[in-house]
Design a protein around this motif. Structure first.
Motif, short mmCIF file in Angstrom:
data_model
loop_
_atom_site.label_atom_id
_atom_site.label_comp_id
_atom_site.label_asym_id
_atom_site.label_seq_id
_atom_site.Cartn_x
_atom_site.Cartn_y
_atom_site.Cartn_z
N PRO A 82 0.80 -1.23 0.00
CA PRO A 82 0.00 0.00 0.00
C PRO A 82 0.83 1.28 0.00
CG PRO A 82 -0.09 -1.09 2.13
CD PRO A 82 0.57 -2.05 1.20
N LEU A 83 2.04 1.23 0.54
CA LEU A 83 2.84 2.46 0.56
C LEU A 83 3.30 2.82 -0.86
CD1 LEU A 83 3.64 4.30 2.91
CD2 LEU A 83 5.90 3.23 2.89
N VAL A 84 3.62 1.83 -1.66
CA VAL A 84 3.97 2.08 -3.06
C VAL A 84 2.76 2.63 -3.80
CG1 VAL A 84 4.71 1.01 -5.23
CG2 VAL A 84 5.80 0.33 -3.08
N GLY A 85 1.60 2.03 -3.55
CA GLY A 85 0.38 2.53 -4.19
C GLY A 85 0.06 3.95 -3.78
N LEU A 86 0.28 4.26 -2.51
CA LEU A 86 0.03 5.62 -2.04
C LEU A 86 0.94 6.61 -2.74
CD1 LEU A 86 -1.27 7.70 -0.18
CD2 LEU A 86 0.42 7.07 1.57
N LEU A 87 2.21 6.28 -2.88
CA LEU A 87 3.14 7.18 -3.56
C LEU A 87 2.69 7.43 -5.00
CD1 LEU A 87 5.71 8.84 -3.62
CD2 LEU A 87 6.99 6.75 -4.13
N THR A 88 2.26 6.38 -5.67
CA THR A 88 1.76 6.53 -7.04
C THR A 88 0.58 7.50 -7.08
OG1 THR A 88 2.45 4.27 -7.59
CG2 THR A 88 0.80 5.29 -9.02
N GLY A 89 -0.34 7.36 -6.13
CA GLY A 89 -1.50 8.25 -6.09
C GLY A 89 -1.12 9.67 -5.75
#
Length: 203
Positions: A82-89
């Motif tokens: 989720p942290l990678v996904g958050l950075l993308t967002g």
């Protein structure tokens, strides 16, 4: 910032997980004729001024229509956490404040999300707001300042961190106690996430 108008805040829906414990694509599971993902998006659409949905690479899902323009962005790393996904967002949003939810959170209460955003906007010294539930802070939903959260998330991901909680361990964060947000959501539905079929709420 009063009433039911969307706020000057971006919305991020994290929708790139594996659904391992659910046994199938949980975001496509339906409640009352709407998928879990569409329900999460609808709650954000009543609060935010623009929406970003972060999905796994090659995920071709098409969310239902919303009242706002919606952009779908791909994680650079399949199931990277989720942290990678958050950075993308965070790198895709438009507003200085962001409300972040999971695509598997079908019972979000917009009034609670608004409270989180207003708390963040009113306290310049903090970079994030999360809720306390059953005595513990929960990482989603979360309201964050785009700049501070992007910088810290990028640093954490670069260090190999993948836990969403790690962001709020580092970022100056205001934790709203249950006495502050439960009056808007007495049953605590805003923090419900669906990991297994047994977690699905009734229609």
């Amino acid at each position: 910032m009063t009433g039911l108008e969307p706020l000057d805040v971006s919305g991020i829906v994290l929708a790139g997980g594996r659904s391992r414990r659910f046994g199938s694509d949980k975001l496509a599971a339906t409640i009352g004729g709407r998928t879990l993902l569409d329900r999460s998006i609808a709650a954000l659409a009543s609060v935010a001024s623009d929406l970003v949905v972060v999905v796994a690479p090659d995920d071709d899902r098409v969310p239902g229509p919303t009242s706002l323009a919606l952009r779908i962005v791909d994680d650079p790393e399949a199931f990277g956490g989720p942290l990678v996904g958050l950075l993308t967002g965070l790198e895709a949003v438009e507003q200085p404040l962001v409300i972040v939810v999971g695509g598997d959170m079908p019972t979000l209460r917009p009034d609670v999300l608004r409270l989180m955003v207003r708390t963040l906007a009113s306290q310049a010294a903090i970079g994030g707001v999360v809720l306390r539930s059953r005595g513990k802070p929960v990482p989603l939903p979360a309201a964050v300042r785009t700049g501070a959260a992007t910088d810290m998330t990028r640093r954490l991901v670069g260090d190999g961190e993948r836990r969403l909680r790690s962001l709020f361990e580092r970022l100056p964060t205001r934790i709203l106690d249950e006495g502050e947000w439960r009056p808007l959501d007495p049953d605590g539905e805003t923090v419900r996430d669906v990991d297994r079929p047994a977690d699905m709420p009734q229609a």
